[in-house]
Design a protein around this motif. Structure first.
Motif, mmCIF file in Angstrom:
data_model
loop_
_atom_site.group_PDB
_atom_site.id
_atom_site.type_symbol
_atom_site.label_atom_id
_atom_site.label_comp_id
_atom_site.label_asym_id
_atom_site.label_seq_id
_atom_site.Cartn_x
_atom_site.Cartn_y
_atom_site.Cartn_z
ATOM 1 N N GLU A 82 0.837 -1.201 0.000
ATOM 2 C CA GLU A 82 0.000 0.000 0.000
ATOM 3 C C GLU A 82 0.870 1.248 0.000
ATOM 4 N N PHE A 83 1.899 1.238 0.838
ATOM 5 C CA PHE A 83 2.792 2.386 0.935
ATOM 6 C C PHE A 83 3.494 2.646 -0.393
ATOM 7 N N ASP A 84 4.050 1.604 -0.997
ATOM 8 C CA ASP A 84 4.753 1.748 -2.280
ATOM 9 C C ASP A 84 3.836 2.303 -3.361
ATOM 10 N N ALA A 85 2.605 1.794 -3.415
ATOM 11 C CA ALA A 85 1.641 2.283 -4.410
ATOM 12 C C ALA A 85 1.319 3.746 -4.169
ATOM 13 N N LEU A 86 1.153 4.138 -2.909
ATOM 14 C CA LEU A 86 0.856 5.533 -2.584
ATOM 15 C C LEU A 86 2.026 6.449 -2.921
ATOM 16 N N VAL A 87 3.250 5.990 -2.706
ATOM 17 C CA VAL A 87 4.424 6.798 -3.049
ATOM 18 C C VAL A 87 4.463 7.042 -4.550
ATOM 19 N N SER A 88 4.259 6.005 -5.336
ATOM 20 C CA SER A 88 4.245 6.161 -6.801
ATOM 21 C C SER A 88 3.146 7.129 -7.220
ATOM 22 N N PHE A 89 1.964 6.949 -6.657
ATOM 23 C CA PHE A 89 0.816 7.790 -6.973
ATOM 24 C C PHE A 89 1.096 9.253 -6.616
ATOM 25 N N ALA A 90 1.539 9.492 -5.383
ATOM 26 C CA ALA A 90 1.789 10.870 -4.924
ATOM 27 C C ALA A 90 2.946 11.509 -5.678
ATOM 28 N N PHE A 91 3.978 10.738 -6.001
ATOM 29 C CA PHE A 91 5.105 11.267 -6.770
ATOM 30 C C PHE A 91 4.621 11.741 -8.128
ATOM 31 N N ASN A 92 3.691 11.009 -8.721
ATOM 32 C CA ASN A 92 3.188 11.341 -10.050
ATOM 33 C C ASN A 92 2.252 12.544 -10.039
ATOM 34 N N ILE A 93 1.332 12.610 -9.092
ATOM 35 C CA ILE A 93 0.352 13.708 -9.114
ATOM 36 C C ILE A 93 0.832 14.942 -8.352
ATOM 37 N N GLY A 94 1.839 14.782 -7.497
ATOM 38 C CA GLY A 94 2.365 15.901 -6.729
ATOM 39 C C GLY A 94 1.862 15.885 -5.290
ATOM 40 N N ALA A 95 2.665 16.438 -4.404
ATOM 41 C CA ALA A 95 2.365 16.420 -2.974
ATOM 42 C C ALA A 95 1.068 17.147 -2.641
ATOM 43 N N ASP A 96 0.868 18.325 -3.197
ATOM 44 C CA ASP A 96 -0.339 19.100 -2.895
ATOM 45 C C ASP A 96 -1.595 18.386 -3.393
ATOM 46 N N ALA A 97 -1.531 17.845 -4.596
ATOM 47 C CA ALA A 97 -2.685 17.125 -5.146
ATOM 48 C C ALA A 97 -2.987 15.889 -4.304
ATOM 49 N N PHE A 98 -1.934 15.183 -3.865
ATOM 50 C CA PHE A 98 -2.153 14.004 -3.026
ATOM 51 C C PHE A 98 -2.801 14.406 -1.704
ATOM 52 N N ALA A 99 -2.271 15.440 -1.071
ATOM 53 C CA ALA A 99 -2.803 15.878 0.224
ATOM 54 C C ALA A 99 -4.272 16.283 0.121
ATOM 55 N N GLY A 100 -4.679 16.835 -1.016
ATOM 56 C CA GLY A 100 -6.056 17.270 -1.205
ATOM 57 C C GLY A 100 -6.947 16.245 -1.878
ATOM 58 N N SER A 101 -6.404 15.076 -2.172
ATOM 59 C CA SER A 101 -7.176 14.061 -2.892
ATOM 60 C C SER A 101 -8.158 13.340 -1.964
ATOM 61 N N ASP A 102 -9.093 12.618 -2.561
ATOM 62 C CA ASP A 102 -10.048 11.802 -1.804
ATOM 63 C C ASP A 102 -9.409 10.522 -1.266
ATOM 64 N N VAL A 103 -8.176 10.242 -1.691
ATOM 65 C CA VAL A 103 -7.485 9.031 -1.248
ATOM 66 C C VAL A 103 -7.198 9.102 0.252
ATOM 67 N N VAL A 104 -6.715 10.235 0.719
ATOM 68 C CA VAL A 104 -6.302 10.371 2.120
ATOM 69 C C VAL A 104 -7.472 10.186 3.090
ATOM 70 N N PRO A 105 -8.594 10.905 2.916
ATOM 71 C CA PRO A 105 -9.697 10.679 3.855
ATOM 72 C C PRO A 105 -10.261 9.256 3.797
ATOM 73 N N ALA A 106 -10.253 8.637 2.626
ATOM 74 C CA ALA A 106 -10.733 7.254 2.523
ATOM 75 C C ALA A 106 -9.829 6.323 3.332
ATOM 76 N N LEU A 107 -8.517 6.515 3.214
ATOM 77 C CA LEU A 107 -7.586 5.688 3.989
ATOM 78 C C LEU A 107 -7.760 5.918 5.481
ATOM 79 N N ASN A 108 -7.899 7.179 5.857
ATOM 80 C CA ASN A 108 -8.037 7.493 7.281
ATOM 81 C C ASN A 108 -9.350 6.981 7.859
#
Length: 162
Positions: A82-108
């Motif tokens: 999960e961590f590796d996939a998230l790193v690849s995803f966040a690296f590609n879309i950018g830190a700000d986009a990742f932080a504001g994405s729906d992925v983070v609240p779903a995980l939390n």
């Protein structure tokens, strides 16, 4: 305090396979320069790099801020996949986009399936003012989601109708 997770060899391989290696700096459409495996911070015209140095820059310069961001924002425990996939995803879309994405609240909220679905939504790009599915992004998201959903002990057999 526990040591923060770091990207595994599988995660690095995933990122490198989609970023591709550029030995010479290339100009992006937005005017920034890119070299190695998606490195932009110090890329500039006429810069050249070896693949070995590009890997070191990726591991020691480009990924640690992304890894730290995931550790800060994602409150639920993650498997290495999960961590590796998230790193690849966040690296590609950018830190700000990742932080504001729906992925983070779903995980939390503990909803892995919803998080994977939210990652899949990031296969679109603005092309001539129109949002379109981009083949390369669709393939990358599919690989990231597959890794994200894969159990650490490997793929489980699913019983069939027979």
């Amino acid at each position: 305090m526990a040591r923060p997770m770091r990207t595994s060899a599988s995660g690095l391989e995933l990122i490198q396979s989609f970023e591709g290696f550029r030995p010479r700096a290339a100009r992006l459409a937005d005017g920034r320069w890119l070299i190695g495996f998606g490195h932009t911070a110090t890329a500039r015209p006429n810069l050249q790099i070896s693949q070995r140095d590009a890997v070191l820059i990726l591991i020691h310069h480009d990924l640690p801020p992304i890894e730290d961001l995931i550790a800060e924002r994602v409150l639920s425990p993650l498997s290495q996949n999960e961590f590796d996939a998230l790193v690849s995803f966040a690296f590609n879309i950018g830190a700000d986009a990742f932080a504001g994405s729906d992925v983070v609240p779903a995980l939390n909220a503990g909803d892995r399936a919803k998080a994977a679905d939210a990652m899949w939504a990031w296969r679109l790009a603005n092309i001539s003012g129109e949002l379109r599915v981009v083949d390369a992004l669709a393939r990358r998201r599919a690989a990231e989601v597959a890794l994200f959903l894969e159990h650490p002990s490997g793929r489980a057999a699913v019983p069939g109708a027979l």
